[in-house]
Write an enzyme that holds these catalytic residues in place. Structure first.
Site, PDB file in Angstrom:
ATOM      1  CE  LYS A 190      -1.568   2.743   2.897  1.00 20.83           C
ATOM      2  NZ  LYS A 190      -1.555   4.016   2.102  1.00 20.83           N
ATOM      3  N   GLY A 242       7.572   5.658   7.738  1.00 17.10           N
ATOM      4  CA  GLY A 242       6.751   6.854   7.832  1.00 17.10           C
ATOM      5  C   GLY A 242       6.995   7.583   9.135  1.00 17.10           C
ATOM      6  CB  SER A 243       5.016  10.153  10.854  1.00 16.24           C
ATOM      7  OG  SER A 243       3.802   9.501  11.189  1.00 16.24           O
ATOM      8  CB  THR A 244       7.775   8.904  15.314  1.00 14.97           C
ATOM      9  OG1 THR A 244       9.120   8.872  14.798  1.00 14.97           O
ATOM     10  CG2 THR A 244       7.756   8.289  16.699  1.00 14.97           C
ATOM     11  CB  ALA A 246       1.976   6.719  11.129  1.00 12.93           C
ATOM     12  N   GLY A 247       3.883   5.169  13.174  1.00 11.95           N
ATOM     13  CA  GLY A 247       4.582   3.946  13.558  1.00 11.95           C
ATOM     14  C   GLY A 247       4.149   3.439  14.924  1.00 11.95           C
ATOM     15  CD  GLU A 264      13.538   4.620   7.763  1.00 10.89           C
ATOM     16  OE1 GLU A 264      13.532   5.616   8.532  1.00 10.89           O
ATOM     17  OE2 GLU A 264      13.492   4.712   6.537  1.00 10.89           O
ATOM     18  CB  CYS A 298      13.519   9.739   7.880  1.00  6.72           C
ATOM     19  SG  CYS A 298      14.301   8.448   6.880  1.00  6.72           S
ATOM     20  CD  GLU A 397      11.095  13.450  10.802  1.00  6.38           C
ATOM     21  OE1 GLU A 397      11.982  12.931  10.101  1.00  6.38           O
ATOM     22  OE2 GLU A 397      10.079  12.849  11.188  1.00  6.38           O
TER      23      GLU A 397
END
Length: 492
Positions: A190, A242-244, A246-247, A264, A298, A397
């Site tokens: 996706k 992706g973003s922290t 979302a992670g 990551e 990143c 970030e």
């Protein structure tokens, strides 16, 4: 800043608008009537729209991948057989490098001179893992203390969801797919809804290479579709970049059923120039990697730590170079920095610039929109000085062309400030003595550190400490990321 907007180079290139989903080895219509729009970061106008995969499509893709893993030939092939297919994928990708570079520039706004240099990494990854699995130790014979034998085998983790971001769409997908396919896994991919084109090119390459049906499936979707995929009971592992924020959500969802996960995530990386560093030699690496792709990377070196005694020397050198960055049309080969990718990203960056001013940091250059670029999501390359480590612009970030220069008293202070972050993805240390630089690098809490430069090598592991993620991509470790370890004992 030098606006550079008059070129029409590359503007004649147009992508084939995606109209199908790739599921079970076939191109099929979406069951959903929803369509997703891709907006030009240069003109702010719609480039094209394409069909979004709905829940029924995601179900179908997961079960196609499930069947390909449970009953198909892919995980049961020898590593040498899988390697043949991986090289075929690499060959097709190599023929499509111009398409990949143009897609990246069109959707993201990354300069064409940069995307053309970087797209070769995609074929490199598939060829690297093809070579690696031909010699990798998937079976390890061991002797037990009781005189018996055991075999420790490494087997594919299963059906994987690959969820990738918009900033470097193809290479971040290739890291996952190349390593996971080499291991014998099957995939449902996706991509970010803002950047679907490269995932379609990869699907076409896999189809042309003749991989078995269901090994790779493509379901473009938005956030809700991604969440549905992550929660799907047919998924054994989620690989996310992706973003922290979302992670963390994905990690929590996977923890509910102990699904495997690799993440990551974000970074707030430091470049440390020790008191004996040659600033002129350090400048090229810092210029390339402090604001790559308009800072939307990143591992960008967004915190530059310099000795108090040499502060002005570095500011004069760095700010002078930043002021000469050519900002403009990303399809112009002379452009060094294009726009941010989305309007919301520009608003985010402008918010951080305002926050830096409010906290008392001073802008040495930039801070606004480039003169003559009234249309497009452009922001000037911006450098803050008089930045304290506890400021918002030094801690969070930004994901834009904003760099903070922070001073330190001595080596201890430099290490402390470099580690004063929730992130730990990347860093650089510049020193006259490489071994001194190495000693400092060992003290930095980061998954990647370069001494006297900045290197990202797909044949070496990449990933983060702390809130920059879990797991590694690239190198042998990127293959391990998609393997489970099984011990088989022989009794008697």
């Amino acid at each position: 800043m030098t606006p550079n907007v008059n070129s029409d180079a590359g503007q004649g290139w147009r992508p084939n608008t995606p109209e199908k989903l790739f599921i079970g080895g076939s191109w099929i219509d979406s069951s959903s009537e929803n369509r997703l729009d891709v907006i030009s970061p240069v003109t702010e106008e719609k480039l094209f729209s394409y069909p979004e995969a709905g829940p029924m499509d995601i179900d179908r893709a997961v079960w196609a991948a499930r069947d390909a893993f449970d009953n198909g030939p892919w995980p049961r092939m020898s590593p040498q057989e899988r390697a043949v297919y991986l090289r075929k994928v690499a060959d097709v990708i190599t023929r499509r490098l111009d398409d990949i570079a143009h897609s990246w520039t069109l959707q993201v706004g990354a300069p064409i001179m940069l995307t053309k240099k970087l797209v070769g990494q995609n074929a490199t990854l598939f060829n690297y893992y093809a070579d690696l699995i031909e010699t990798y130790g998937f079976v390890d014979e061991r002797q037990r203390d009781d005189g018996g034998k055991a075999r420790v085998v490494r087997e594919p983790v299963g059906v994987c969801a690959a969820i990738t971001p918009w900033n470097a769409p193809m290479v971040l997908l290739s890291y996952k797919i190349a390593g996971g396919l080499a291991a014998g896994c099957t995939f449902v991919a996706k991509p970010s809804p803002e950047t679907p084109l490269e995932a379609y090119i990869l699907a076409e390459a896999i189809e042309e290479a003749g991989l078995p049906a269901g090994v790779f499936n493509l379901v473009p979707a938005g956030r809700e579709g991604g969440d549905y995929l992550v929660r799907h009971k047919g998924i054994d592992k989620v690989a996310f970049t992706g973003s922290t924020a979302a992670g963390k959500h994905i990690g929590a969802v996977c923890a509910e059923r102990l699904a495997r996960v690799s993440l990551e995530l974000g970074g707030k990386s430091a470049a440390i120039l020790l008191d004996d560093a040659d600033f002129a030699k350090a400048l090229p690496s810092i210029m390339v990697y402090s604001m790559p792709i308009t800072g939307q990377v990143c591992f960008s070196l967004t915190r530059i730590l310099v000795p108090e005694s040499r502060k002005q020397e570095f500011i004069d050198l760095y700010v002078g170079a930043v002021k000469n960055i050519k900002v403009g049309d990303p399809f112009d080969p002379a452009t060094q920095m294009g726009p941010l990718t989305m309007g919301r990203q520009r608003a985010r960056v402008e918010g951080y610039i305002a926050a830096g001013r409010a906290e008392g940091a001073k802008i040495a250059c930039g801070g606004g929109r480039p003169v003559g670029l009234d249309k497009g999501f452009y922001v000037e390359p911006t450098v803050f000085v008089d930045v304290e480590s506890n400021m918002k612009i030094a801690q969070e970030e930004i994901f834009g062309p904003v760099v903070s220069i922070i001073t330190f008293k001595d080596e201890e202070d430099a290490v402390r400030k470099a580690n004063d972050s929730d992130y730990g993805l990347n860093a650089s240390v510049f020193a006259a003595d490489p071994e001194r630089g190495y000693a400092v690098a060992r003290r930095i809490r980061s998954g990647n550190v370069t001494v006297n430069g900045m290197i990202v090598d797909p044949k070496q592991p990449f990933g983060g400490f702390k809130q920059s993620g879990v797991g590694r991509e690239g190198g042998p470790e990127g293959l391990d990321n998609y393997l489970e370890v099984k011990t088989i004992h022989f009794a008697g």
